[in-house]
Write a protein that holds these residues in place. Structure first.
Motif, PDB file in Angstrom:
ATOM      1  N   THR A   1       0.845  -1.190   0.000  1.00 47.14           N
ATOM      2  CA  THR A   1       0.000   0.000   0.000  1.00 47.14           C
ATOM      3  C   THR A   1       0.882   1.244   0.000  1.00 47.14           C
ATOM      4  O   THR A   1       1.833   1.326   0.789  1.00 47.14           O
ATOM      5  CB  THR A   1      -0.910   0.021   1.249  1.00 47.14           C
ATOM      6  OG1 THR A   1      -1.724  -1.156   1.236  1.00 47.14           O
ATOM      7  CG2 THR A   1      -1.790   1.254   1.267  1.00 47.14           C
ATOM      8  N   PRO A   2       0.614   2.207  -0.885  1.00 44.11           N
ATOM      9  CA  PRO A   2       1.517   3.365  -1.014  1.00 44.11           C
ATOM     10  C   PRO A   2       1.551   4.239   0.235  1.00 44.11           C
ATOM     11  O   PRO A   2       0.507   4.626   0.758  1.00 44.11           O
ATOM     12  CB  PRO A   2       0.933   4.127  -2.208  1.00 44.11           C
ATOM     13  CG  PRO A   2      -0.498   3.710  -2.280  1.00 44.11           C
ATOM     14  CD  PRO A   2      -0.521   2.284  -1.828  1.00 44.11           C
ATOM     15  N   ARG A   3       2.764   4.511   0.699  1.00 41.90           N
ATOM     16  CA  ARG A   3       2.964   5.391   1.857  1.00 41.90           C
ATOM     17  C   ARG A   3       3.261   6.815   1.439  1.00 41.90           C
ATOM     18  O   ARG A   3       3.028   7.757   2.184  1.00 41.90           O
ATOM     19  CB  ARG A   3       4.115   4.871   2.726  1.00 41.90           C
ATOM     20  CG  ARG A   3       3.875   3.496   3.308  1.00 41.90           C
ATOM     21  CD  ARG A   3       4.977   3.094   4.258  1.00 41.90           C
ATOM     22  NE  ARG A   3       6.255   2.941   3.573  1.00 41.90           N
ATOM     23  CZ  ARG A   3       7.324   3.678   3.815  1.00 41.90           C
ATOM     24  NH1 ARG A   3       7.267   4.662   4.705  1.00 41.90           N
ATOM     25  NH2 ARG A   3       8.457   3.460   3.171  1.00 41.90           N
ATOM     26  N   GLY A   4       3.832   6.976   0.212  1.00 41.02           N
ATOM     27  CA  GLY A   4       4.178   8.311  -0.232  1.00 41.02           C
ATOM     28  C   GLY A   4       5.217   8.269  -1.325  1.00 41.02           C
ATOM     29  O   GLY A   4       5.474   7.229  -1.937  1.00 41.02           O
ATOM     30  N   VAL A   5       5.841   9.423  -1.567  1.00 42.85           N
ATOM     31  CA  VAL A   5       6.797   9.606  -2.667  1.00 42.85           C
ATOM     32  C   VAL A   5       8.205   9.769  -2.110  1.00 42.85           C
ATOM     33  O   VAL A   5       8.419  10.470  -1.107  1.00 42.85           O
ATOM     34  CB  VAL A   5       6.421  10.857  -3.496  1.00 42.85           C
ATOM     35  CG1 VAL A   5       7.492  11.179  -4.527  1.00 42.85           C
ATOM     36  CG2 VAL A   5       5.069  10.653  -4.172  1.00 42.85           C
ATOM     37  N   PHE A   6       9.162   9.134  -2.768  1.00 38.57           N
ATOM     38  CA  PHE A   6      10.575   9.281  -2.428  1.00 38.57           C
ATOM     39  C   PHE A   6      11.260  10.079  -3.533  1.00 38.57           C
ATOM     40  O   PHE A   6      11.156   9.723  -4.715  1.00 38.57           O
ATOM     41  CB  PHE A   6      11.260   7.924  -2.297  1.00 38.57           C
ATOM     42  CG  PHE A   6      10.829   7.116  -1.111  1.00 38.57           C
ATOM     43  CD1 PHE A   6      11.551   7.152   0.074  1.00 38.57           C
ATOM     44  CD2 PHE A   6       9.688   6.322  -1.176  1.00 38.57           C
ATOM     45  CE1 PHE A   6      11.151   6.409   1.174  1.00 38.57           C
ATOM     46  CE2 PHE A   6       9.281   5.573  -0.090  1.00 38.57           C
ATOM     47  CZ  PHE A   6      10.004   5.618   1.094  1.00 38.57           C
ATOM     48  N   ILE A   7      11.950  11.137  -3.172  1.00 40.69           N
ATOM     49  CA  ILE A   7      12.715  11.930  -4.128  1.00 40.69           C
ATOM     50  C   ILE A   7      14.196  11.642  -3.901  1.00 40.69           C
ATOM     51  O   ILE A   7      14.697  11.786  -2.777  1.00 40.69           O
ATOM     52  CB  ILE A   7      12.434  13.435  -3.958  1.00 40.69           C
ATOM     53  CG1 ILE A   7      10.946  13.720  -4.155  1.00 40.69           C
ATOM     54  CG2 ILE A   7      13.257  14.258  -4.962  1.00 40.69           C
ATOM     55  CD1 ILE A   7      10.539  15.139  -3.809  1.00 40.69           C
ATOM     56  N   VAL A   8      14.872  11.206  -4.954  1.00 38.73           N
ATOM     57  CA  VAL A   8      16.286  10.859  -4.842  1.00 38.73           C
ATOM     58  C   VAL A   8      17.124  12.137  -4.944  1.00 38.73           C
ATOM     59  O   VAL A   8      17.145  12.791  -5.982  1.00 38.73           O
ATOM     60  CB  VAL A   8      16.704   9.875  -5.953  1.00 38.73           C
ATOM     61  CG1 VAL A   8      18.161   9.452  -5.765  1.00 38.73           C
ATOM     62  CG2 VAL A   8      15.791   8.657  -5.981  1.00 38.73           C
ATOM     63  N   CYS A   9      17.798  12.489  -3.867  1.00 35.83           N
ATOM     64  CA  CYS A   9      18.670  13.672  -3.866  1.00 35.83           C
ATOM     65  C   CYS A   9      20.064  13.306  -4.383  1.00 35.83           C
ATOM     66  O   CYS A   9      20.677  14.070  -5.129  1.00 35.83           O
ATOM     67  CB  CYS A   9      18.768  14.254  -2.462  1.00 35.83           C
ATOM     68  SG  CYS A   9      17.168  14.749  -1.762  1.00 35.83           S
ATOM     69  N   SER A  10      20.568  12.153  -3.965  1.00 34.70           N
ATOM     70  CA  SER A  10      21.843  11.652  -4.463  1.00 34.70           C
ATOM     71  C   SER A  10      21.845  10.141  -4.335  1.00 34.70           C
ATOM     72  O   SER A  10      21.131   9.568  -3.506  1.00 34.70           O
ATOM     73  CB  SER A  10      23.024  12.257  -3.691  1.00 34.70           C
ATOM     74  OG  SER A  10      22.976  11.886  -2.328  1.00 34.70           O
ATOM     75  N   GLY A  11      22.654   9.489  -5.189  1.00 31.42           N
ATOM     76  CA  GLY A  11      22.692   8.038  -5.190  1.00 31.42           C
ATOM     77  C   GLY A  11      21.824   7.433  -6.280  1.00 31.42           C
ATOM     78  O   GLY A  11      21.249   8.150  -7.102  1.00 31.42           O
ATOM     79  N   LYS A  12      21.711   6.107  -6.271  1.00 33.82           N
ATOM     80  CA  LYS A  12      20.940   5.389  -7.283  1.00 33.82           C
ATOM     81  C   LYS A  12      20.030   4.364  -6.633  1.00 33.82           C
ATOM     82  O   LYS A  12      20.400   3.740  -5.629  1.00 33.82           O
ATOM     83  CB  LYS A  12      21.877   4.692  -8.276  1.00 33.82           C
ATOM     84  CG  LYS A  12      22.720   5.649  -9.105  1.00 33.82           C
ATOM     85  CD  LYS A  12      23.628   4.898 -10.079  1.00 33.82           C
ATOM     86  CE  LYS A  12      24.452   5.862 -10.904  1.00 33.82           C
ATOM     87  NZ  LYS A  12      25.343   5.140 -11.867  1.00 33.82           N
ATOM     88  N   VAL A  13      18.852   4.190  -7.233  1.00 35.81           N
ATOM     89  CA  VAL A  13      17.851   3.253  -6.712  1.00 35.81           C
ATOM     90  C   VAL A  13      17.387   2.344  -7.848  1.00 35.81           C
ATOM     91  O   VAL A  13      17.003   2.819  -8.906  1.00 35.81           O
ATOM     92  CB  VAL A  13      16.635   4.001  -6.124  1.00 35.81           C
ATOM     93  CG1 VAL A  13      15.590   3.003  -5.623  1.00 35.81           C
ATOM     94  CG2 VAL A  13      17.064   4.931  -4.993  1.00 35.81           C
ATOM     95  N   ASN A  14      17.420   1.035  -7.604  1.00 36.35           N
ATOM     96  CA  ASN A  14      16.940   0.072  -8.593  1.00 36.35           C
ATOM     97  C   ASN A  14      15.447  -0.185  -8.397  1.00 36.35           C
ATOM     98  O   ASN A  14      14.990  -0.409  -7.266  1.00 36.35           O
ATOM     99  CB  ASN A  14      17.688  -1.259  -8.474  1.00 36.35           C
ATOM    100  CG  ASN A  14      19.076  -1.204  -9.047  1.00 36.35           C
ATOM    101  OD1 ASN A  14      19.372  -0.392  -9.928  1.00 36.35           O
ATOM    102  ND2 ASN A  14      19.956  -2.069  -8.567  1.00 36.35           N
ATOM    103  N   LEU A  15      14.704  -0.163  -9.505  1.00 34.00           N
ATOM    104  CA  LEU A  15      13.289  -0.510  -9.493  1.00 34.00           C
ATOM    105  C   LEU A  15      13.141  -1.868 -10.176  1.00 34.00           C
ATOM    106  O   LEU A  15      13.597  -2.046 -11.307  1.00 34.00           O
ATOM    107  CB  LEU A  15      12.467   0.544 -10.233  1.00 34.00           C
ATOM    108  CG  LEU A  15      12.537   1.964  -9.656  1.00 34.00           C
ATOM    109  CD1 LEU A  15      11.737   2.931 -10.524  1.00 34.00           C
ATOM    110  CD2 LEU A  15      12.016   2.003  -8.227  1.00 34.00           C
ATOM    111  N   SER A  16      12.515  -2.820  -9.490  1.00 34.29           N
ATOM    112  CA  SER A  16      12.433  -4.175 -10.022  1.00 34.29           C
ATOM    113  C   SER A  16      11.055  -4.771  -9.816  1.00 34.29           C
ATOM    114  O   SER A  16      10.240  -4.267  -9.039  1.00 34.29           O
ATOM    115  CB  SER A  16      13.481  -5.064  -9.337  1.00 34.29           C
ATOM    116  OG  SER A  16      13.196  -5.185  -7.947  1.00 34.29           O
TER     117      SER A  16
END
Length: 237
Positions: A56-71
């Motif tokens: 269930t969606p909790r909210g939005v994440f904004i990437v300030c620095s670094g990398k995030v994998n979506l799978s």
């Protein structure tokens, strides 16, 4: 302020030195102030889970620095990495707006500095600031177009060799840039390459050996250099 992993934490978004037009948070000063007040700043190590597919969606994440994998994961447990998000991207927008569960799993690929805005506050920001609403629509449109292209490539590129060739083309440099400064390191392991093209690790290892033997690529440790871009592009069709 310095944080673990050598990252800088910016407590106020209005003071961010990386502020630029290409980022989700490239808003006017009043809007940026509102976003900053609603954000919860954090620094996470590599391997941290931001949200899970089906949650269930909790909210939005904004990437300030670094990398995030979506799978995404199949019923058999096979993982396919769909995208690697970088600085300035907002994750979980679609689920947060619709209230439907997250479509993917988001896991930090490197140490990351992130801003989190919970769903209730984000929806209020969208309603009260037209800039945020517009940027959200633009991001969703780009995500749709990117997903369409990826589906096209995954479905219509019939062979694993073609999919791997396409991946390598997106990650490497042109021949002639074969210098320490020009060569581009690829942080991907054979396992991650496999997860990106929907193949086994053994298949990726075998295909890389074939490409090296045919002198289409050269791997010097973490450096990947394409030696015959034309041939690799032909393989990727």
């Amino acid at each position: 302020m310095k944080a673990p992993y050598g990252l800088d934490i910016i407590e106020d978004c209005c003071e961010c030195p990386e502020y630029e037009s290409g980022r989700f948070c490239a808003f006017s000063q009043p809007t940026l102030e509102s976003l900053s007040k609603a954000s919860h700043k954090s620094v996470l190590p590599a391997g941290a889970i931001l949200f899970v597919e089906g949650q269930t969606p909790r909210g939005v994440f904004i990437v300030c620095s670094g990398k995030v994998n979506l799978s995404t994961t199949s019923r058999e447990g096979k993982i396919l990495i769909l995208k690697t998000a970088g600085p300035g991207e907002a994750l979980g927008l679609s689920a947060t707006l619709s209230g439907v569960t997250y479509e993917t799993t988001a896991e930090t690929a490197t140490p990351c500095h992130l801003n989190f805005v919970d769903r209730k506050q984000f929806l209020e920001l969208v309603q009260s600031h037209c800039e945020i609403g517009l940027h959200t629509a633009q991001c969703l449109s780009r995500d749709y177009q990117s997903a369409y292209r990826d589906i096209h490539h995954l479905v219509l590129t019939r062979s694993s060799a073609g999919k791997l060739a396409r991946l390598l083309l997106s990650q490497s440099v042109r021949d002639g840039e074969d210098t320490e400064a020009g060569s581009r390191p690829t942080p991907m392991t054979h396992e991650e390459m496999a997860m990106r093209i929907g193949a086994s690790r053994e298949t990726v290892t075998r295909l890389l050996s074939t490409l090296r033997r045919k002198r289409l690529i050269r791997l010097d440790g973490p450096m990947l250099v394409i030696k015959d871009r034309t041939a690799l592009e032909a393989l990727a069709v």
